[in-house]
Design an enzyme around this catalytic site. Structure first.
Site, PDB file in Angstrom:
ATOM      1  N   GLU A 163     -13.848 -16.552   1.455  1.00  0.00           N
ATOM      2  CA  GLU A 163     -13.985 -17.945   1.856  1.00  0.00           C
ATOM      3  C   GLU A 163     -15.226 -18.159   2.710  1.00  0.00           C
ATOM      4  O   GLU A 163     -15.769 -17.221   3.288  1.00  0.00           O
ATOM      5  CB  GLU A 163     -12.744 -18.393   2.616  1.00  0.00           C
TER       6      GLU A 163
ATOM      7  N   CYS B  52     -20.659 -20.629   7.585  1.00  0.00           N
ATOM      8  CA  CYS B  52     -20.082 -19.343   7.979  1.00  0.00           C
ATOM      9  C   CYS B  52     -19.742 -18.606   6.689  1.00  0.00           C
ATOM     10  O   CYS B  52     -18.960 -19.094   5.877  1.00  0.00           O
ATOM     11  CB  CYS B  52     -18.819 -19.605   8.807  1.00  0.00           C
TER      12      CYS B  52
ATOM     13  N   CYS C 113     -11.625  -6.491   4.734  1.00  0.00           N
ATOM     14  CA  CYS C 113     -12.375  -5.819   5.799  1.00  0.00           C
ATOM     15  C   CYS C 113     -11.665  -4.519   6.128  1.00  0.00           C
ATOM     16  O   CYS C 113     -10.434  -4.469   6.114  1.00  0.00           O
ATOM     17  CB  CYS C 113     -12.432  -6.719   7.039  1.00  0.00           C
TER      18      CYS C 113
ATOM     19  N   CYS D  60      -8.910  -4.784  12.905  1.00  0.00           N
ATOM     20  CA  CYS D  60      -8.634  -5.412  14.206  1.00  0.00           C
ATOM     21  C   CYS D  60      -7.279  -6.127  14.093  1.00  0.00           C
ATOM     22  O   CYS D  60      -7.093  -6.963  13.198  1.00  0.00           O
ATOM     23  CB  CYS D  60      -9.744  -6.395  14.576  1.00  0.00           C
TER      24      CYS D  60
ATOM     25  N   CYS E  10      -6.835 -10.071  13.715  1.00  0.00           N
ATOM     26  CA  CYS E  10      -7.624 -10.770  12.694  1.00  0.00           C
ATOM     27  C   CYS E  10      -6.907 -10.714  11.353  1.00  0.00           C
ATOM     28  O   CYS E  10      -6.489  -9.637  10.912  1.00  0.00           O
ATOM     29  CB  CYS E  10      -9.002 -10.124  12.588  1.00  0.00           C
TER      30      CYS E  10
ATOM     31  N   CYS F 147     -11.493 -17.829   9.814  1.00  0.00           N
ATOM     32  CA  CYS F 147     -11.981 -17.229   8.576  1.00  0.00           C
ATOM     33  C   CYS F 147     -11.103 -16.030   8.253  1.00  0.00           C
ATOM     34  O   CYS F 147     -10.811 -15.220   9.111  1.00  0.00           O
ATOM     35  CB  CYS F 147     -13.436 -16.801   8.728  1.00  0.00           C
TER      36      CYS F 147
HETATM   37  N1  SAH Z   1     -16.576  -8.321  11.404  1.00  0.00           N
HETATM   38  C1  SAH Z   1     -17.419  -9.190  12.177  1.00  0.00           C
HETATM   39  C2  SAH Z   1     -17.331 -10.642  11.714  1.00  0.00           C
HETATM   40  C3  SAH Z   1     -15.938 -11.140  11.679  1.00  0.00           C
HETATM   41  S1  SAH Z   1     -15.289 -12.623  12.233  1.00  0.00           S
HETATM   42  C4  SAH Z   1     -17.033  -9.108  13.610  1.00  0.00           C
HETATM   43  O1  SAH Z   1     -15.961  -8.592  13.914  1.00  0.00           O
HETATM   44  O2  SAH Z   1     -17.817  -9.514  14.466  1.00  0.00           O
HETATM   45  C5  SAH Z   1     -16.122 -13.335  13.530  1.00  0.00           C
HETATM   46  C6  SAH Z   1     -15.387 -13.333  14.862  1.00  0.00           C
HETATM   47  O3  SAH Z   1     -14.069 -13.908  14.789  1.00  0.00           O
HETATM   48  C7  SAH Z   1     -15.222 -11.935  15.434  1.00  0.00           C
HETATM   49  O4  SAH Z   1     -15.615 -11.956  16.781  1.00  0.00           O
HETATM   50  C8  SAH Z   1     -13.748 -11.702  15.303  1.00  0.00           C
HETATM   51  O5  SAH Z   1     -13.275 -10.734  16.201  1.00  0.00           O
HETATM   52  C9  SAH Z   1     -13.189 -13.088  15.559  1.00  0.00           C
HETATM   53  N2  SAH Z   1     -11.797 -13.278  15.132  1.00  0.00           N
HETATM   54  C10 SAH Z   1     -11.156 -12.688  14.109  1.00  0.00           C
HETATM   55  N3  SAH Z   1      -9.886 -13.102  14.052  1.00  0.00           N
HETATM   56  C11 SAH Z   1      -9.715 -13.986  15.052  1.00  0.00           C
HETATM   57  C12 SAH Z   1      -8.607 -14.750  15.505  1.00  0.00           C
HETATM   58  N4  SAH Z   1      -7.420 -14.680  14.904  1.00  0.00           N
HETATM   59  N5  SAH Z   1      -8.795 -15.558  16.568  1.00  0.00           N
HETATM   60  C13 SAH Z   1      -9.994 -15.616  17.183  1.00  0.00           C
HETATM   61  N6  SAH Z   1     -11.077 -14.912  16.802  1.00  0.00           N
HETATM   62  C14 SAH Z   1     -10.937 -14.102  15.746  1.00  0.00           C
END
Ligand code: SAH
Length: 396
Positions: A117, A130, A137, A141, A144, A368
């Site tokens: 997406e 974005c 992935c 984490c 996420c 996202c």
């Molecule tokens: N893999 C990369 C890009 C991913 S998403 C990274 O981790 O930086 C971009 C941001 O959104 C990252 O900082 C990630 O930790 C955050 N993110 C992911 N899931 C989230 C959630 N449920 N709530 C808030 N931030 C989130």
């Protein structure tokens, strides 16, 4: 102590798509190639090499991809040239809009059934997209949504670029009320870990920033690459000679907690990842964006704000606090506003520039990764065009 997830750092891993098919890379597209490569591909078809420049100008310059509109190409070769250089990579299967149409999120199905997406965000002075860099992935984490599903596969350079070009076309057609019609910024904050798909992401950055007809002609400074902190890849990026903004998803200032929130920390610790960020800042002169999701009673303690302040004070950095978007089934929630305010106050008192990301709506899937993850491949064509209310936006 919670059990630590197993990491999948192999950037070439291919998995199975959500509808059970084997994930495979897509056909070649002109955005995978530089102009010389496109000329060679056109010559292979028995066409004159300069046709490559014409098709590129249509795709990157005029933002069109329908052969019927490419009237400067001889009618007899329009189809063959576009078949060879502009295969369809992204099928929109679901679209959502919110904020009176200023935020638009699209779920795409790729050629092998993988789902990714992207989000388009219109502001009075700029238009940001974005993008996703991987289907799924491997970084695991736990807060996420994308991290829960694991890695399906890397996106190709063109699959990344096409997300941007598609939205640039929508913006040019004036779909964003009250925003410029020219897309100006790209953030790699969709699904995936960009630095785990390093070569294709860097090639995508070059395509996005090369002037037309070679590329889309965006400014490097208007591109943000966000990472969990893959230190060797951050060092490589530092040597690349690009002036993109680096965002580092820190989420905790101490190794004990970061080992669980960002499992790659088991391999590269907070001190090491911050060193790599400061090397990037020193080489590029660009302020590093430190991303920090505020999770209630998990990482939002005053002492953690103070520790973070000490780590960042005097550095070329600013903190971007993200109110947690709870994922389905998660036990975690966003920090209460007073706790968030105290966190901000302590960081600022330490001299660290801090902003809180503005989130638009919380009532439906928005972060996202949540849309594709929650659909699990069960999205049908009939859902195309569905309107819903929710999306995230980045700040600044
Ligand atoms: N893999 C990369 C890009 C991913 S998403 C990274 O981790 O930086 C971009 C941001 O959104 C990252 O900082 C990630 O930790 C955050 N993110 C992911 N899931 C989230 C959630 N449920 N709530 C808030 N931030 C989130």
């Amino acid at each position: 102590m919670t059990q630590l997830p197993v990491l999948n750092l192999a950037s070439t891993a291919t998995g199975t798509t959500s509808d059970g098919r084997r994930a495979t890379m897509p056909p070649r597209h002109l955005a995978d190639l530089d102009l010389a490569g496109r000329r060679a591909a056109v010559a292979e078809l028995g066409e004159q090499a300069f046709r490559a420049g014409q098709v590129s100008a249509h795709y990157f310059g005029r933002l069109i991809r329908d052969p019927a509109d490419m009237t400067d190409l001889p009618a007899r070769s329009r189809e063959s040239i576009t078949e060879a250089l502009l295969p369809t990579l992204l099928q929109p299967v679901r679209e959502m809009a919110t904020d009176d149409g200023a935020t638009r999120k699209t779920l795409w199905r790729l050629h092998d059934g993988s789902l990714v997406e992207s989000v388009l965000m219109g502001y009075p002075d700029r238009v940001t997209v974005c993008v996703s860099s991987q289907a799924g992935c491997g970084m695991a984490c736990p807060f996420c949504a994308t991290g829960q599903a694991g890695l399906t596969r890397n996106l190709s350079t063109a699959e990344i670029v096409d997300q941007v070009v598609w939205f640039a076309g929508m913006a040019a057609r004036g779909v964003l009320p009250g925003s410029p019609d020219r897309l100006s910024r790209v953030v790699f904050m969709g699904m995936g870990e960009p630095l785990a798909n390093y070569n294709r992401v860097i090639a995508a950055v070059r395509r996005l920033t090369d002037p037309a007809p070679e590329g889309l002609g965006l400014s490097q400074r208007h591109i943000t690459v966000s990472t969990v902190g893959l230190v060797p890849a951050m060092r490589r990026l530092t040597q690349e000679g690009l002036s993109v903004t680096l965002a580092l998803s820190l989420h905790a200032p101490d190794d004990d907690l970061r080992d669980t929130l960002v499992p790659v920390n088991q391999r590269w610790k907070v001190a090491e990842v911050l060193d790599a960020a400061w090397e990037y800042a020193a080489r590029t002169g660009r302020r590093v964006s430190i991303e920090y999701a505020m999770i209630r009673d998990v990482n939002d303690h005053p002492w953690r704000a103070d520790l973070l302040g000490r780590l960042l004070s005097g550095r070329l950095a600013h903190v971007n606090l993200i109110p947690l978007n709870p994922t389905p089934g998660s036990k975690w929630d966003a920090s209460p506003k007073p706790v968030e305010r105290e966190f901000v106050r302590r960081l600022r008192a330490a001299g660290v520039a801090t902003t809180v990301r503005d989130t638009r709506g919380r009532e439906i899937d928005g972060a996202c990764g949540q849309l594709a993850a929650s659909n699990g491949g069960k999205v049908g064509e009939r859902e195309t065009g569905l309107l819903a209310r929710r999306a995230n936006e980045e700040t600044q």
